[in-house]
Design a protein around this motif. Structure first.
Motif, PDB file in Angstrom:
ATOM      1  N   VAL A 121      10.530   6.654   1.962  1.00  0.00           N
ATOM      2  CA  VAL A 121       9.430   5.984   1.036  1.00  0.00           C
ATOM      3  C   VAL A 121       9.918   5.805  -0.301  1.00  0.00           C
ATOM      4  CG1 VAL A 121       7.023   6.049   0.555  1.00  0.00           C
ATOM      5  CG2 VAL A 121       7.752   7.093   2.658  1.00  0.00           C
ATOM      6  N   VAL A 122       9.938   4.600  -0.870  1.00  0.00           N
ATOM      7  CA  VAL A 122      10.298   4.450  -2.103  1.00  0.00           C
ATOM      8  C   VAL A 122       9.019   3.699  -2.753  1.00  0.00           C
ATOM      9  CG1 VAL A 122      11.841   2.869  -3.552  1.00  0.00           C
ATOM     10  CG2 VAL A 122      12.632   3.701  -1.519  1.00  0.00           C
ATOM     11  N   ALA A 123       8.504   4.519  -3.676  1.00  0.00           N
ATOM     12  CA  ALA A 123       7.302   4.283  -4.442  1.00  0.00           C
ATOM     13  C   ALA A 123       7.682   3.288  -5.841  1.00  0.00           C
ATOM     14  CB  ALA A 123       6.530   5.276  -4.964  1.00  0.00           C
ATOM     15  N   GLY A 124       7.450   1.915  -5.748  1.00  0.00           N
ATOM     16  CA  GLY A 124       7.952   1.126  -6.959  1.00  0.00           C
ATOM     17  C   GLY A 124       8.973   0.314  -6.481  1.00  0.00           C
ATOM     18  N   TYR A 125       8.811  -1.033  -6.685  1.00  0.00           N
ATOM     19  CA  TYR A 125       9.812  -1.902  -6.073  1.00  0.00           C
ATOM     20  C   TYR A 125      10.188  -2.731  -7.422  1.00  0.00           C
ATOM     21  CZ  TYR A 125      12.423  -4.249  -2.549  1.00  0.00           C
ATOM     22  OH  TYR A 125      13.353  -4.970  -1.722  1.00  0.00           O
ATOM     23  N   GLY A 126      10.516  -2.203  -8.718  1.00  0.00           N
ATOM     24  CA  GLY A 126      11.132  -2.677  -9.651  1.00  0.00           C
ATOM     25  C   GLY A 126      12.776  -2.869  -9.582  1.00  0.00           C
ATOM     26  N   ASP A 142       1.889  -3.997  -7.263  1.00  0.00           N
ATOM     27  CA  ASP A 142       1.964  -5.413  -7.868  1.00  0.00           C
ATOM     28  C   ASP A 142       2.087  -6.079  -6.438  1.00  0.00           C
ATOM     29  OD1 ASP A 142       3.127  -6.906 -10.291  1.00  0.00           O
ATOM     30  OD2 ASP A 142       4.094  -7.472  -8.528  1.00  0.00           O
ATOM     31  N   ASN A 143       1.261  -7.305  -6.400  1.00  0.00           N
ATOM     32  CA  ASN A 143       1.535  -8.219  -5.148  1.00  0.00           C
ATOM     33  C   ASN A 143       2.760  -8.649  -5.063  1.00  0.00           C
ATOM     34  OD1 ASN A 143      -1.442  -7.539  -4.589  1.00  0.00           O
ATOM     35  ND2 ASN A 143      -2.074  -9.190  -6.015  1.00  0.00           N
ATOM     36  N   PHE A 144       3.138  -9.371  -6.237  1.00  0.00           N
ATOM     37  CA  PHE A 144       4.395  -9.937  -6.073  1.00  0.00           C
ATOM     38  C   PHE A 144       5.599  -9.125  -5.570  1.00  0.00           C
ATOM     39  CE2 PHE A 144       8.587 -11.592  -7.556  1.00  0.00           C
ATOM     40  CZ  PHE A 144       8.566 -12.993  -6.844  1.00  0.00           C
ATOM     41  N   ARG A 145       5.683  -7.866  -6.313  1.00  0.00           N
ATOM     42  CA  ARG A 145       6.927  -7.142  -5.694  1.00  0.00           C
ATOM     43  C   ARG A 145       6.653  -6.492  -4.251  1.00  0.00           C
ATOM     44  NH1 ARG A 145       7.729  -3.478 -11.160  1.00  0.00           N
ATOM     45  NH2 ARG A 145       8.847  -5.052 -12.523  1.00  0.00           N
ATOM     46  N   ALA A 146       5.288  -6.237  -3.970  1.00  0.00           N
ATOM     47  CA  ALA A 146       5.130  -6.027  -2.597  1.00  0.00           C
ATOM     48  C   ALA A 146       5.568  -7.119  -1.481  1.00  0.00           C
ATOM     49  CB  ALA A 146       3.695  -5.653  -2.614  1.00  0.00           C
ATOM     50  N   LEU A 147       5.354  -8.285  -2.203  1.00  0.00           N
ATOM     51  CA  LEU A 147       5.742  -9.321  -1.161  1.00  0.00           C
ATOM     52  C   LEU A 147       7.159  -9.555  -1.010  1.00  0.00           C
ATOM     53  CD1 LEU A 147       4.776 -11.760   0.481  1.00  0.00           C
ATOM     54  CD2 LEU A 147       4.591 -13.142  -1.928  1.00  0.00           C
ATOM     55  N   GLN A 148       7.724  -9.197  -2.343  1.00  0.00           N
ATOM     56  CA  GLN A 148       9.483  -9.219  -2.098  1.00  0.00           C
ATOM     57  C   GLN A 148       9.836  -8.147  -1.358  1.00  0.00           C
ATOM     58  OE1 GLN A 148      10.408  -8.574  -6.494  1.00  0.00           O
ATOM     59  NE2 GLN A 148      11.604 -10.252  -6.191  1.00  0.00           N
ATOM     60  N   ALA A 149       9.252  -6.979  -1.286  1.00  0.00           N
ATOM     61  CA  ALA A 149       9.794  -6.073  -0.538  1.00  0.00           C
ATOM     62  C   ALA A 149       9.698  -6.306   0.965  1.00  0.00           C
ATOM     63  CB  ALA A 149       9.096  -4.590  -0.857  1.00  0.00           C
ATOM     64  N   LYS A 150       8.432  -6.980   1.254  1.00  0.00           N
ATOM     65  CA  LYS A 150       8.140  -7.199   2.727  1.00  0.00           C
ATOM     66  C   LYS A 150       9.121  -8.288   3.317  1.00  0.00           C
ATOM     67  CE  LYS A 150       5.877  -8.140   6.589  1.00  0.00           C
ATOM     68  NZ  LYS A 150       5.831  -6.939   7.442  1.00  0.00           N
ATOM     69  N   LEU A 151       9.617  -9.249   1.997  1.00  0.00           N
ATOM     70  CA  LEU A 151      10.613 -10.419   2.686  1.00  0.00           C
ATOM     71  C   LEU A 151      11.829  -9.933   2.679  1.00  0.00           C
ATOM     72  CD1 LEU A 151       9.054 -13.725   0.881  1.00  0.00           C
ATOM     73  CD2 LEU A 151       8.608 -12.567   3.052  1.00  0.00           C
ATOM     74  N   ARG A 183       8.869  -2.336   5.255  1.00  0.00           N
ATOM     75  CA  ARG A 183       7.548  -2.134   5.484  1.00  0.00           C
ATOM     76  C   ARG A 183       6.815  -1.740   4.397  1.00  0.00           C
ATOM     77  NH1 ARG A 183       7.416   2.982   9.446  1.00  0.00           N
ATOM     78  NH2 ARG A 183       5.279   2.349   9.920  1.00  0.00           N
ATOM     79  N   VAL A 184       5.661  -2.072   4.104  1.00  0.00           N
ATOM     80  CA  VAL A 184       4.933  -2.117   2.969  1.00  0.00           C
ATOM     81  C   VAL A 184       3.537  -1.458   3.255  1.00  0.00           C
ATOM     82  CG1 VAL A 184       3.980  -2.962   0.924  1.00  0.00           C
ATOM     83  CG2 VAL A 184       5.999  -3.928   1.644  1.00  0.00           C
ATOM     84  N   MET A 185       3.397  -0.451   2.408  1.00  0.00           N
ATOM     85  CA  MET A 185       1.614   0.125   2.985  1.00  0.00           C
ATOM     86  C   MET A 185       1.429   1.039   1.779  1.00  0.00           C
ATOM     87  SD  MET A 185       3.045   3.231   5.636  1.00  0.00           S
ATOM     88  CE  MET A 185       3.877   2.172   6.641  1.00  0.00           C
ATOM     89  N   PRO A 186       0.287   1.385   1.724  1.00  0.00           N
ATOM     90  CA  PRO A 186      -0.311   2.400   0.592  1.00  0.00           C
ATOM     91  C   PRO A 186       0.218   3.726   0.775  1.00  0.00           C
ATOM     92  CG  PRO A 186      -2.433   1.372   1.882  1.00  0.00           C
ATOM     93  CD  PRO A 186      -1.055   1.035   2.575  1.00  0.00           C
ATOM     94  N   ALA A 209      21.358   1.130   3.619  1.00  0.00           N
ATOM     95  CA  ALA A 209      22.865   0.813   3.964  1.00  0.00           C
ATOM     96  C   ALA A 209      23.115   2.392   4.423  1.00  0.00           C
ATOM     97  CB  ALA A 209      23.739   0.784   2.545  1.00  0.00           C
ATOM     98  N   LEU A 210      22.433   3.359   4.189  1.00  0.00           N
ATOM     99  CA  LEU A 210      22.985   4.737   4.817  1.00  0.00           C
ATOM    100  C   LEU A 210      22.206   4.719   6.205  1.00  0.00           C
ATOM    101  CD1 LEU A 210      22.737   7.233   1.776  1.00  0.00           C
ATOM    102  CD2 LEU A 210      24.581   6.733   3.003  1.00  0.00           C
ATOM    103  N   GLY A 211      21.509   3.996   6.739  1.00  0.00           N
ATOM    104  CA  GLY A 211      20.734   4.135   7.947  1.00  0.00           C
ATOM    105  C   GLY A 211      19.423   4.492   8.093  1.00  0.00           C
ATOM    106  N   ALA A 212      18.649   4.425   6.765  1.00  0.00           N
ATOM    107  CA  ALA A 212      17.427   4.768   6.643  1.00  0.00           C
ATOM    108  C   ALA A 212      16.408   3.754   6.948  1.00  0.00           C
ATOM    109  CB  ALA A 212      16.930   5.599   5.367  1.00  0.00           C
ATOM    110  N   ASN A 213      15.324   4.054   7.745  1.00  0.00           N
ATOM    111  CA  ASN A 213      14.110   3.191   7.349  1.00  0.00           C
ATOM    112  C   ASN A 213      13.170   3.118   6.359  1.00  0.00           C
ATOM    113  OD1 ASN A 213      14.875   2.759  10.425  1.00  0.00           O
ATOM    114  ND2 ASN A 213      13.918   4.689  10.682  1.00  0.00           N
ATOM    115  N   VAL A 214      13.208   2.171   5.465  1.00  0.00           N
ATOM    116  CA  VAL A 214      12.792   2.078   4.251  1.00  0.00           C
ATOM    117  C   VAL A 214      11.060   1.551   4.331  1.00  0.00           C
ATOM    118  CG1 VAL A 214      12.831   1.218   1.773  1.00  0.00           C
ATOM    119  CG2 VAL A 214      15.005   1.884   3.212  1.00  0.00           C
TER     120      VAL A 214
END
Ligand code: ADE
Length: 420
Positions: A214-219, A242-251, A255-258, A231-236
């Protein structure tokens, strides 16, 4: 502890190891060495006192030597109680640099050392996190008239400085070195991406493959950590506000969630938001048994470690790893006391990355000296040509050549008449 008039270091006998490490760093920072060569010839910083609060690492030592080559007198302390490399402090102290720093500093020593740097009466400050600038403004306002300018290395520091600027509290110009493309798009992304995982691996030796990270923050930092974890085989899983960054992470395929949902799924948690109370004690109680937590944001406020200590049994299981047993019987592991894991549990960003960040610092100091008295007391961005020069120096160091625009292409880019 060993003390002299101009230094405090854990153990001066580490100096030889420090010199070896500084040499190794130098060999991977040729772009910065090019600036050092020019500084040696031109001495643009002659008579300038530079006071620094930066992570005292082998890479920072190369920056210190570059500034000294330019004619500056330098005094340095750390900017985090756990990030100092004691061998580097020893090497700098033996070379006669004014240095006060050791790994595991008490809060009292941390601020006493910052005061030592302030008492050196710098003309230029170099900060990573804004503690030096904040101390100067709050406790040593008489120094403000001596100050030509400052440089800030990190996102957290820029946020604090912008708040000062908004309050009309900022009294001298600060270059936002962090905002150079050759800093945040490289150092934050590739540097934090790799060194955060390095810190978690050194403190736990855990397997990333197949784990939920789980990565908190998508700057830039969060993007780097997410990509390297994948790249190490984890499920992130990414958490964002931030709406835009959340959208970037999704695209980007994550997975993006609270966080309130992510805590139930995560095996490894990394905070890189720059904000506080991202992982609270209440959230930790809902985590899986054995969850590993690490912070890679500048300050130790993202995970509620102190609050957790009040409700859990704590045991140091190995260097840089504490086990917390909760009243519900779950065991939770925290790397590097919740301080920035890449420097607390590893060696920070690799030299190749710090090369461009520190070219930015060296050229920002030169820019401030050249423009003494002409810049407003605001957060300022370095001219784009300087950022571009740093990128070209690093490409040259890597032996990479690129295309150049033809005259026709240049004309096309500056005209509006041509279409289909
Ligand atoms: N910040 C992150 N990594 C660093 C390093 N190696 N040296 C100085 N500052 C850093």
């Amino acid at each position: 502890m060993e003390k002299g008039t101009n230094f405090e270091a854990k153990d001066l006998s580490l100096a030889e190891q420090g010199n070896n490490n500084i040499e190794l760093a130098e060999s991977n920072m040729p772009a910065l060495l090019k600036i050092k060569d020019r500084f040696t010839k031109e001495k643009p910083l002659q008579g300038i006192r530079v006071g620094m609060a930066l992570h005292v690492t082998k890479e920072t030592a190369v920056l210190v030597k570059t500034l000294i080559a330019g004619g500056a007198d330098v005094a340095i302390t750390g900017c985090n109680p756990l990030s100092t490399q004691d061998d580097v402090t020893a090497a700098l102290a033996k070379q006669g640099v004014k240095v006060w720093a050791y790994k595991g500093e008490s809060k009292e020593d941390y601020y006493r050392y910052i005061t030592n740097v302030i008492n050196f009466k710098p003309h230029i400050t170099i900060d990573d996190g804004c503690d030096l600038v904040s101390e100067v403004h709050q406790k040593h306002p008489t120094l403000l008239k001596e100050l030509i300018g400052g440089c800030e290395e990190t996102t957290t520091g820029i946020i604090r400085l912008k708040a000062m600027e908004k309050d009309n509290a900022l009294k001298y110009p600060i270059v936002a070195v962090n905002d150079n493309k050759t800093k945040h798009l490289l150092d934050n992304f590739y540097g934090t991406g790799q060194s955060t995982i390095d810190g978690i691996l050194r403190s736990t030796n855990t397997l990333f493959a197949g784990k939920n990270v789980v990565v908190a923050g998508y700057g830039s930092c969060g993007k780097g950590v997410s990509l390297r974890s994948k790249a190490l085989g984890a499920n992130v899983i990414v958490t964002e506000v931030d709406n835009f960054r959340a959208l970037q992470a999704k695209l980007d395929g994550f997975r993006v969630m609270p966080m309130s949902e992510a805590v139930k799924e995560g095996d490894i948690f990394v905070t890189v938001t720059g904000n506080k109370q991202v992982i609270t004690v209440d959230l930790i109680k809902n985590m899986k048994n054995g969850a590993i937590l690490a912070n890679s944001g500048h300050f130790n406020v993202e995970i509620e470690v102190d609050e957790l200590k009040k409700v859990a049994k704590v045991r140091q299981v190995r260097p840089s790893l504490e086990e917390f047993t909760l009243s519900n019987g779950k065991k939770i592991y925290i790397c590097g006391e919740g301080r920035l894991v890449n420097l607390a549990a590893a060696e920070g960003h690799p030299s190749e990355v710090m090369a461009t960040s520190f070219c930015g610092q060296a050229l920002a100091v030169e820019y401030l000296v050249k423009n003494k008295g002409k810049l407003p007391p605001k957060v300022i961005v370095l001219p784009e040509e300087i950022d571009d020069l740093i990128a070209s120096l690093q490409l040259e160091a890597l032996g990479v050549k690129i295309d150049v625009l033809t005259a026709a292409q240049k004309k096309y880019l500056s005209s509006w008449q041509e279409g289909t």
